[in-house]
Structure formats: C-alpha cells, structure tokens
Design a protein around this motif. Structure first.
Motif, PDB file in Angstrom:
ATOM      1  N   THR A   1     -19.998  -8.120  25.606  1.00  0.00           N
ATOM      2  CA  THR A   1     -19.091  -7.007  25.869  1.00  0.00           C
ATOM      3  C   THR A   1     -19.658  -6.212  27.032  1.00  0.00           C
ATOM      4  O   THR A   1     -20.780  -5.724  26.960  1.00  0.00           O
ATOM      5  CB  THR A   1     -18.938  -6.100  24.636  1.00  0.00           C
ATOM      6  N   LEU A   2     -18.906  -6.101  28.113  1.00  0.00           N
ATOM      7  CA  LEU A   2     -19.394  -5.489  29.343  1.00  0.00           C
ATOM      8  C   LEU A   2     -18.575  -4.241  29.668  1.00  0.00           C
ATOM      9  O   LEU A   2     -17.360  -4.210  29.483  1.00  0.00           O
ATOM     10  CB  LEU A   2     -19.305  -6.487  30.503  1.00  0.00           C
ATOM     11  N   HIS A   3     -19.269  -3.225  30.164  1.00  0.00           N
ATOM     12  CA  HIS A   3     -18.606  -1.985  30.549  1.00  0.00           C
ATOM     13  C   HIS A   3     -18.021  -2.121  31.947  1.00  0.00           C
ATOM     14  O   HIS A   3     -18.703  -2.549  32.873  1.00  0.00           O
ATOM     15  CB  HIS A   3     -19.600  -0.825  30.515  1.00  0.00           C
ATOM     16  N   ILE A   4     -16.756  -1.766  32.101  1.00  0.00           N
ATOM     17  CA  ILE A   4     -16.113  -1.729  33.415  1.00  0.00           C
ATOM     18  C   ILE A   4     -15.417  -0.382  33.563  1.00  0.00           C
ATOM     19  O   ILE A   4     -15.329   0.393  32.611  1.00  0.00           O
ATOM     20  CB  ILE A   4     -15.096  -2.880  33.591  1.00  0.00           C
ATOM     21  N   ARG A   5     -14.923  -0.105  34.739  1.00  0.00           N
ATOM     22  CA  ARG A   5     -14.245   1.159  34.979  1.00  0.00           C
ATOM     23  C   ARG A   5     -13.014   1.277  34.078  1.00  0.00           C
ATOM     24  O   ARG A   5     -12.110   0.459  34.122  1.00  0.00           O
ATOM     25  CB  ARG A   5     -13.837   1.270  36.445  1.00  0.00           C
ATOM     26  N   GLY A   6     -13.021   2.285  33.231  1.00  0.00           N
ATOM     27  CA  GLY A   6     -11.857   2.566  32.406  1.00  0.00           C
ATOM     28  C   GLY A   6     -11.756   1.795  31.113  1.00  0.00           C
ATOM     29  O   GLY A   6     -10.750   1.909  30.402  1.00  0.00           O
ATOM     30  N   GLY A   7     -12.780   1.003  30.757  1.00  0.00           N
ATOM     31  CA  GLY A   7     -12.668   0.262  29.517  1.00  0.00           C
ATOM     32  C   GLY A   7     -13.849  -0.633  29.244  1.00  0.00           C
ATOM     33  O   GLY A   7     -14.891  -0.548  29.894  1.00  0.00           O
ATOM     34  N   SER A   8     -13.699  -1.512  28.247  1.00  0.00           N
ATOM     35  CA  SER A   8     -14.733  -2.475  27.879  1.00  0.00           C
ATOM     36  C   SER A   8     -14.128  -3.868  27.887  1.00  0.00           C
ATOM     37  O   SER A   8     -12.989  -4.075  27.449  1.00  0.00           O
ATOM     38  CB  SER A   8     -15.326  -2.144  26.511  1.00  0.00           C
ATOM     39  N   PHE A   9     -14.902  -4.826  28.361  1.00  0.00           N
ATOM     40  CA  PHE A   9     -14.442  -6.188  28.599  1.00  0.00           C
ATOM     41  C   PHE A   9     -15.098  -7.125  27.594  1.00  0.00           C
ATOM     42  O   PHE A   9     -16.325  -7.281  27.579  1.00  0.00           O
ATOM     43  CB  PHE A   9     -14.793  -6.580  30.035  1.00  0.00           C
ATOM     44  N   ASP A  10     -14.286  -7.737  26.738  1.00  0.00           N
ATOM     45  CA  ASP A  10     -14.745  -8.745  25.780  1.00  0.00           C
ATOM     46  C   ASP A  10     -14.707 -10.096  26.486  1.00  0.00           C
ATOM     47  O   ASP A  10     -13.633 -10.662  26.714  1.00  0.00           O
ATOM     48  CB  ASP A  10     -13.831  -8.738  24.547  1.00  0.00           C
ATOM     49  N   VAL A  11     -15.901 -10.597  26.825  1.00  0.00           N
ATOM     50  CA  VAL A  11     -15.980 -11.815  27.635  1.00  0.00           C
ATOM     51  C   VAL A  11     -15.374 -13.005  26.903  1.00  0.00           C
ATOM     52  O   VAL A  11     -14.585 -13.770  27.470  1.00  0.00           O
ATOM     53  CB  VAL A  11     -17.449 -12.100  28.017  1.00  0.00           C
ATOM     54  N   ASP A  12     -15.737 -13.187  25.628  1.00  0.00           N
ATOM     55  CA  ASP A  12     -15.258 -14.362  24.887  1.00  0.00           C
ATOM     56  C   ASP A  12     -13.761 -14.288  24.605  1.00  0.00           C
ATOM     57  O   ASP A  12     -13.067 -15.300  24.644  1.00  0.00           O
ATOM     58  CB  ASP A  12     -16.034 -14.499  23.579  1.00  0.00           C
TER      59      ASP A  12
END
Length: 222
Positions: free
Chosen positions: A129-140
C-alpha cells in the motif's frame, strides 16, 4: 516483496559494514552499503529497498536525521537501528524517531537475522500500500482510495506506472527509463505520455508531475 529482498546497510565502520554485507549476502539478501549520512539519504531517496539497517553516529548527518528526512519525503522503508547507543532513552528516541526496531551493539548475529526476518514478514503487506497525492494505492488490488471516499480501479498498465513512480517518490524518471521498466513490450515513448494522461484523468492532474526537459515524477504529497 522482491524474490531477493534489498537491504540498505548504513554504517560508517567499514569493517563492520563489510561483515554485515557478507552475512546478509550469504542469507540471500541483495545489499547496498552507505558509509555516511549524506550517502544514506541519497540511497534512501533514489533506491528501492525492503529494509534499512541504520547506524546513528554517522559522519555528515546523524542516523535519526537521515530517517526523519526520509520519512518527510514519503519513504516508508522499514528501519532497524543498529547502534552503540543502547540506553533505554536512546531506544525510545530511535523508535519515536520513525524506526521499526532498535538493536544495540554489540549484537548477536542470530538475533539480528531473526529481527530482520520478523520485520520483512511484518511489513510485507504494508509495502503493498503506497501513499500518493490525495489517497492510498493498493498495489495488488490496483485500486486507489481517494480522500472523498471513492475507490478508483486502475488498469494493469496504469497501476504498473503508478507503482514505479510511487516506490521512488523523490526521483525523476526519463520517459525512456519508464518505457524500459514499465512498458517493455512497447517501442514508442509516447505510450508513457498516454498512460500519464490516463492516470491524471482518473486521479487528478497533480498525481504525476512533469519535470520539464527531463520526464516525470510522483506528484508532491498534499
């Protein structure tokens, strides 16, 4: 997590650093060494690591200062501090300063290896789970949860591009590098621009930043 986890060893005692590199290399880890604080900061910002072994008494920049700067820059690589400063107050300071674990020198090799294994197991899911601008990104899951409560689904190529940028949030990538790393089957750098456009359309223009004359990087966090 990578088949061979990558570990950044930050230690100014070159003899100890060499011993750690031999030890960890023999355990199947891919190891990179940094011998001072400035080099450690550079490696942490531009490289992709699964874990850091971090000394405190470094030339140039103290270990906790390195860690604080990495955390402020969005680098979430787990850190195990390995230091001669072993008083309870030192350990508390290190853990409060952003480290996941703290081991005093001199240390037992088997204990060090066990702690590394625990950290790699514990953080394996979190690193997806990676932090990006404006939200969180679930890689899988290839999904982004944004601040207004929506969940946005990405295509495989969109997710691949976003992951590559988000794992090195301070690095600027040339279009050719992104083409070779993310779109290996393509031969036109224009495909990079196309998928940057798709990500911006779904997640907002600021999710990917254009660095004029160079290429792209992850947008600055809000």
């Amino acid at each position: 997590m990578a088949e061979h986890p990558r570990i950044l060893v930050v230690e100014d005692d070159r003899r100890l650093a060499g011993m750690l590199m031999d030890l960890l290399g023999g355990e199947g880890y891919a190891v990179v060494a940094a011998y001072d604080g400035q080099r450690a900061l550079h490696e942490g910002l531009t490289g992709q690591f699964d874990l850091m072994l971090l000394d405190r008494g470094l030339p140039g920049l103290e270990g906790l200062d390195v860690l604080a700067r990495l955390r402020r820059s969005g680098v979430a690589t787990p850190a195990l501090i390995l230091s001669a400063l072993g008083n309870p107050s030192d350990r508390v300071e290190g853990l409060d300063g952003g480290a996941e674990d703290y081991l005093s020198k001199p240390f037992d090799i088997d204990e060090l290896l066990a702690r590394l294994r625990v950290l790699l197991r514990r953080t394996g899911t979190a690193l997806r789970t990676l932090h990006i601008r404006g939200g969180s990104f679930d890689v899988d899951g290839r999904t982004v949860d944004v601040s207004d409560g929506r969940r946005i689904v990405l295509s495989e190529r969109e997710a691949g591009l976003l992951e590559h940028l988000a794992r090195r949030p301070r690095q600027t990538f040339q279009r050719g590098d992104l083409l070779a790393s993310v779109f290996q089957e393509a031969d036109d750098e224009g495909v990079v621009d196309t998928y940057v456009h798709y990500l911006r359309k779904k997640l907002g223009r600021d999710v990917v930043q254009t660095v004029r004359g160079i290429g792209y990087r992850l947008g600055e966090p809000q």
